[in-house]
Scaffold this motif. Structure first.
Motif, mmCIF file in Angstrom:
data_model
loop_
_atom_site.group_PDB
_atom_site.id
_atom_site.type_symbol
_atom_site.label_atom_id
_atom_site.label_comp_id
_atom_site.label_asym_id
_atom_site.label_seq_id
_atom_site.Cartn_x
_atom_site.Cartn_y
_atom_site.Cartn_z
ATOM 1 N N UNK A 121 41.076 43.133 44.988
ATOM 2 C CA UNK A 121 41.103 44.323 45.821
ATOM 3 C C UNK A 121 42.468 45.255 45.657
ATOM 4 N N UNK A 122 43.477 44.444 45.342
ATOM 5 C CA UNK A 122 44.637 45.470 45.296
ATOM 6 C C UNK A 122 44.583 46.239 44.039
ATOM 7 N N UNK A 152 33.801 46.784 41.954
ATOM 8 C CA UNK A 152 33.489 45.495 42.373
ATOM 9 C C UNK A 152 34.776 44.732 42.512
ATOM 10 N N UNK A 153 35.127 44.587 43.824
ATOM 11 C CA UNK A 153 36.211 43.941 43.805
ATOM 12 C C UNK A 153 36.019 42.235 43.957
ATOM 13 N N UNK A 154 36.844 41.485 43.409
ATOM 14 C CA UNK A 154 36.730 40.213 43.414
ATOM 15 C C UNK A 154 37.532 39.645 44.496
ATOM 16 N N UNK A 155 36.817 38.614 45.397
ATOM 17 C CA UNK A 155 37.367 38.105 46.496
ATOM 18 C C UNK A 155 36.928 36.461 46.505
ATOM 19 N N UNK A 156 38.112 35.860 47.032
ATOM 20 C CA UNK A 156 37.932 34.478 47.299
ATOM 21 C C UNK A 156 36.635 34.163 48.283
ATOM 22 N N UNK A 157 35.875 32.996 47.788
ATOM 23 C CA UNK A 157 34.925 32.552 48.662
ATOM 24 C C UNK A 157 35.219 31.470 49.324
#
Length: 86
Positions: free
Chosen positions: A57-58, A80-85
């Protein structure tokens, strides 16, 4: 890293440029640094350019801000932001 690519862009009939950039280690055949800075360093004309970015996201926020400040139209920035699941 090249083994991780699942698409051969050379076989597509598209007007695109793929520029592999790594930000954590220097590897022959790849540019080094933050992708948004590399784009500016290369002198790419951002007017009429479309950007597809994926990462944290940063990174997405930073790329959007810097690239739009330098001529990229907001409507031409896709991400497409990678975020923790967890």
């Amino acid at each position: 890293y090249r083994d991780d690519l699942y698409m051969n862009f050379k076989n597509l009939d598209l007007d695109l440029v793929y520029i592999p950039v790594l930000s954590r280690e220097k590897v022959d055949g790849y540019l080094f640094g933050y992708v948004q800075n590399v784009v500016l360093d290369l002198g790419i004309d951002l007017v009429g350019t479309t950007v597809y970015a994926c990462g944290s996201v940063t990174m997405i926020d930073s790329a959007l801000q810097l690239l739009t400040q330098n001529g990229l139209q907001r409507k031409n920035f896709h991400s497409d932001a990678f975020v923790s699941s967890n």
